[in-house]
Design a protein around this motif. Structure first.
Motif, PDB file in Angstrom:
ATOM      1  N   GLY A  57      28.967  55.593  -5.426  1.00 43.41           N
ATOM      2  CA  GLY A  57      27.626  55.349  -4.917  1.00 43.41           C
ATOM      3  C   GLY A  57      26.926  56.555  -4.328  1.00 43.41           C
ATOM      4  N   ASP A  58      27.585  57.717  -4.269  1.00 47.78           N
ATOM      5  CA  ASP A  58      26.984  58.943  -3.734  1.00 47.78           C
ATOM      6  C   ASP A  58      27.291  60.111  -4.662  1.00 47.78           C
ATOM      7  OD1 ASP A  58      25.856  58.026  -1.194  1.00 47.78           O
ATOM      8  OD2 ASP A  58      27.937  57.690  -0.600  1.00 47.78           O
ATOM      9  N   TYR A  59      26.335  61.025  -4.781  1.00 46.05           N
ATOM     10  CA  TYR A  59      26.544  62.196  -5.630  1.00 46.05           C
ATOM     11  C   TYR A  59      27.527  63.187  -5.003  1.00 46.05           C
ATOM     12  CZ  TYR A  59      22.511  60.716  -8.408  1.00 46.05           C
ATOM     13  OH  TYR A  59      21.638  60.011  -9.217  1.00 46.05           O
ATOM     14  N   TRP A  60      27.613  63.201  -3.689  1.00 43.76           N
ATOM     15  CA  TRP A  60      28.418  64.216  -2.997  1.00 43.76           C
ATOM     16  C   TRP A  60      28.906  63.636  -1.681  1.00 43.76           C
ATOM     17  CZ3 TRP A  60      29.462  68.753  -5.467  1.00 43.76           C
ATOM     18  CH2 TRP A  60      30.107  69.763  -4.743  1.00 43.76           C
ATOM     19  N   SER A  61      30.163  63.907  -1.339  1.00 38.80           N
ATOM     20  CA  SER A  61      30.706  63.340  -0.099  1.00 38.80           C
ATOM     21  C   SER A  61      31.234  64.385   0.878  1.00 38.80           C
ATOM     22  CB  SER A  61      31.846  62.356  -0.432  1.00 38.80           C
ATOM     23  OG  SER A  61      32.923  63.030  -1.070  1.00 38.80           O
ATOM     24  N   TRP A  62      31.273  65.635   0.466  1.00 39.34           N
ATOM     25  CA  TRP A  62      31.725  66.734   1.316  1.00 39.34           C
ATOM     26  C   TRP A  62      33.149  66.534   1.837  1.00 39.34           C
ATOM     27  CZ3 TRP A  62      29.477  71.173   0.909  1.00 39.34           C
ATOM     28  CH2 TRP A  62      28.104  71.240   0.652  1.00 39.34           C
ATOM     29  N   ASP A  63      34.030  65.988   1.008  1.00 34.89           N
ATOM     30  CA  ASP A  63      35.433  65.978   1.411  1.00 34.89           C
ATOM     31  C   ASP A  63      36.015  67.356   1.086  1.00 34.89           C
ATOM     32  OD1 ASP A  63      35.913  66.049  -1.302  1.00 34.89           O
ATOM     33  OD2 ASP A  63      37.257  64.322  -1.323  1.00 34.89           O
ATOM     34  N   ALA A  64      37.311  67.543   1.330  1.00 35.06           N
ATOM     35  CA  ALA A  64      37.901  68.882   1.216  1.00 35.06           C
ATOM     36  C   ALA A  64      37.723  69.481  -0.173  1.00 35.06           C
ATOM     37  CB  ALA A  64      39.384  68.811   1.574  1.00 35.06           C
ATOM     38  N   LYS A  65      37.983  68.687  -1.213  1.00 30.56           N
ATOM     39  CA  LYS A  65      37.899  69.214  -2.583  1.00 30.56           C
ATOM     40  C   LYS A  65      36.473  69.603  -2.939  1.00 30.56           C
ATOM     41  CE  LYS A  65      40.043  68.369  -7.060  1.00 30.56           C
ATOM     42  NZ  LYS A  65      41.226  69.204  -6.827  1.00 30.56           N
ATOM     43  N   GLU A  66      35.514  68.781  -2.570  1.00 26.46           N
ATOM     44  CA  GLU A  66      34.123  69.075  -2.902  1.00 26.46           C
ATOM     45  C   GLU A  66      33.603  70.269  -2.091  1.00 26.46           C
ATOM     46  OE1 GLU A  66      31.871  65.488  -2.559  1.00 26.46           O
ATOM     47  OE2 GLU A  66      33.134  64.415  -3.987  1.00 26.46           O
ATOM     48  N   SER A  67      34.070  70.405  -0.862  1.00 19.51           N
ATOM     49  CA  SER A  67      33.665  71.557  -0.050  1.00 19.51           C
ATOM     50  C   SER A  67      34.186  72.856  -0.644  1.00 19.51           C
ATOM     51  CB  SER A  67      34.173  71.391   1.386  1.00 19.51           C
ATOM     52  OG  SER A  67      33.614  70.245   1.994  1.00 19.51           O
ATOM     53  N   TRP A  68      35.439  72.851  -1.091  1.00 16.22           N
ATOM     54  CA  TRP A  68      35.997  74.042  -1.730  1.00 16.22           C
ATOM     55  C   TRP A  68      35.329  74.313  -3.072  1.00 16.22           C
ATOM     56  CZ3 TRP A  68      38.824  77.970  -0.076  1.00 16.22           C
ATOM     57  CH2 TRP A  68      39.523  77.829   1.130  1.00 16.22           C
ATOM     58  N   ALA A  69      34.949  73.256  -3.784  1.00 20.91           N
ATOM     59  CA  ALA A  69      34.240  73.444  -5.049  1.00 20.91           C
ATOM     60  C   ALA A  69      32.909  74.142  -4.814  1.00 20.91           C
ATOM     61  CB  ALA A  69      34.019  72.095  -5.733  1.00 20.91           C
ATOM     62  N   ALA A  70      32.194  73.710  -3.787  1.00 17.76           N
ATOM     63  CA  ALA A  70      30.910  74.330  -3.459  1.00 17.76           C
ATOM     64  C   ALA A  70      31.097  75.785  -3.032  1.00 17.76           C
ATOM     65  CB  ALA A  70      30.215  73.538  -2.350  1.00 17.76           C
ATOM     66  N   ALA A  71      32.132  76.045  -2.208  1.00 20.68           N
ATOM     67  CA  ALA A  71      32.395  77.415  -1.758  1.00 20.68           C
ATOM     68  C   ALA A  71      32.745  78.318  -2.939  1.00 20.68           C
ATOM     69  CB  ALA A  71      33.538  77.402  -0.744  1.00 20.68           C
ATOM     70  N   THR A  72      33.567  77.808  -3.853  1.00 22.75           N
ATOM     71  CA  THR A  72      33.952  78.582  -5.041  1.00 22.75           C
ATOM     72  C   THR A  72      32.741  78.925  -5.883  1.00 22.75           C
ATOM     73  OG1 THR A  72      36.106  77.480  -5.091  1.00 22.75           O
ATOM     74  CG2 THR A  72      35.376  78.555  -7.116  1.00 22.75           C
ATOM     75  N   TRP A  73      31.888  77.953  -6.116  1.00 21.34           N
ATOM     76  CA  TRP A  73      30.682  78.156  -6.915  1.00 21.34           C
ATOM     77  C   TRP A  73      29.784  79.214  -6.289  1.00 21.34           C
ATOM     78  CZ3 TRP A  73      25.410  76.256  -6.237  1.00 21.34           C
ATOM     79  CH2 TRP A  73      24.634  76.336  -7.413  1.00 21.34           C
ATOM     80  N   LEU A  74      29.617  79.174  -4.971  1.00 19.46           N
ATOM     81  CA  LEU A  74      28.756  80.136  -4.277  1.00 19.46           C
ATOM     82  C   LEU A  74      29.337  81.552  -4.342  1.00 19.46           C
ATOM     83  CD1 LEU A  74      27.718  78.038  -1.137  1.00 19.46           C
ATOM     84  CD2 LEU A  74      26.252  78.719  -3.058  1.00 19.46           C
ATOM     85  N   ILE A  75      30.652  81.680  -4.234  1.00 20.03           N
ATOM     86  CA  ILE A  75      31.261  83.010  -4.312  1.00 20.03           C
ATOM     87  C   ILE A  75      31.077  83.597  -5.707  1.00 20.03           C
ATOM     88  CG2 ILE A  75      33.403  84.326  -4.089  1.00 20.03           C
ATOM     89  CD1 ILE A  75      34.361  82.193  -2.100  1.00 20.03           C
ATOM     90  N   TYR A  76      31.225  82.758  -6.733  1.00 19.59           N
ATOM     91  CA  TYR A  76      30.985  83.244  -8.095  1.00 19.59           C
ATOM     92  C   TYR A  76      29.520  83.625  -8.302  1.00 19.59           C
ATOM     93  CZ  TYR A  76      35.572  82.448 -10.151  1.00 19.59           C
ATOM     94  OH  TYR A  76      36.905  82.547 -10.471  1.00 19.59           O
ATOM     95  N   LEU A  77      28.615  82.877  -7.707  1.00 21.79           N
ATOM     96  CA  LEU A  77      27.197  83.249  -7.793  1.00 21.79           C
ATOM     97  C   LEU A  77      26.948  84.589  -7.120  1.00 21.79           C
ATOM     98  CD1 LEU A  77      25.218  79.925  -7.176  1.00 21.79           C
ATOM     99  CD2 LEU A  77      25.700  81.073  -9.342  1.00 21.79           C
ATOM    100  N   LEU A  78      27.648  84.854  -6.019  1.00 27.98           N
ATOM    101  CA  LEU A  78      27.541  86.151  -5.349  1.00 27.98           C
ATOM    102  C   LEU A  78      28.013  87.264  -6.283  1.00 27.98           C
ATOM    103  CD1 LEU A  78      27.125  87.993  -2.904  1.00 27.98           C
ATOM    104  CD2 LEU A  78      29.439  87.369  -2.140  1.00 27.98           C
TER     105      LEU A  78
END
Length: 258
Positions: free
Chosen positions: A189-210
């Motif tokens: 029911g939600d696109y994003w929940s900010w649990d541990a896996k999703e938080s690390w996924a977001a961090a990984t994506w941002l580092i690659y964008l950097l």
């Protein structure tokens, strides 16, 4: 019926073809047809096992860490064959074969066998593309990381390959995140929940964008860019399986082997 019991046979065949390809690549001064065909054969062998296991389980083999390692082994060989075909680096087949074999050995010793059923959250049209796209992205980014480190030793000829693999890997990583969000919306029911896996996924994506930003706008030297790419790949490993060892993993919606 194809199951984990006969996986070592497929693993030996794939690894043998990969070794033949690696030796042929090292002995050749240019692209070796034998090396390329051997790498494709190794890839097809693992693909045949995946298809057979899929039919036997009557579900996509993407539920457990062992099953995702199987896909990663397959995509490592696939990306290794593609990279060798495209740029002709003699050591790429060796890297792809070695790392793929490591994962195949782990799977032979610990296949993590589960029943054929899928929990309701996994019975989604987004499940298969999400996992497959992510595993392919991981393989491309693994090759990009190795080439980036290799470039530090003065071989500037690999810089273009690093960029291409990085752009491709991040593109697939982005699509993987989007399909994951659509899957989450359908399942929870939600696109994003900010649990541990999703938080690390977001961090990984941002580092690659950097890393891409530093490359595109020439804001740093190769040493800094390589360091960022390596940190991003380590973050990716944490996202893939490292978070499973965190205390919060027990409450994560991303644990499917219970």
């Amino acid at each position: 019926m194809i199951g984990w019991g006969i996986f070592p046979i497929f693993a030996i065949l794939a690894a043998t073809a990969g070794v033949v390809g690696s030796v042929s690549a090292w002995r050749s001064h240019g692209r070796s047809a034998t090396a390329l065909w051997s790498m494709w054969i190794a890839t097809v062998v693992l693909l045949l096992f995946i298809v057979g296991l899929w039919i036997t389980l009557e579900r996509p083999p993407m539920r457990t860490m062992g099953e995702t390692r199987l896909w990663y082994s397959f995509f490592l060989l696939l990306s290794g064959a593609f990279t060798y075909h495209r740029w002709g680096y003699r050591w790429v087949p060796s890297f792809a074969t070695l790392l793929s074999t490591v994962f195949m050995v782990i799977n032979s010793l610990k296949p993590e066998i589960h029943d054929t059923t899928l929990m309701p959250a996994l019975q989604s049209a987004w499940f298969i593309p999400h996992v497959a796209i992510y595993m392919f992205a991981y393989a491309l980014l693994g090759c990009a990381t190795l080439l980036s480190v290799y470039s530090l030793f003065g071989n500037r000829s690999v810089d273009k390959a690093v960029e291409s693999l990085l752009y491709g890997g991040v593109a697939f990583l982005t699509v993987g995140m989007l399909t994951g969000a659509l899957w989450a919306k359908q399942a929870w029911g939600d696109y994003w929940s900010w649990d541990a896996k999703e938080s690390w996924a977001a961090a990984t994506w941002l580092i690659y964008l950097l890393a891409i930003h530093l490359i595109r706008f020439k804001r740093a030297g190769r040493g800094v860019i390589c360091a960022v790419i390596v940190v991003a790949f380590l973050s990716l490993q944490m996202c893939w399986y490292g978070v499973n060892y965190l205390p919060t993993a027990k409450q994560s919606v991303h644990v499917y082997n219970r």
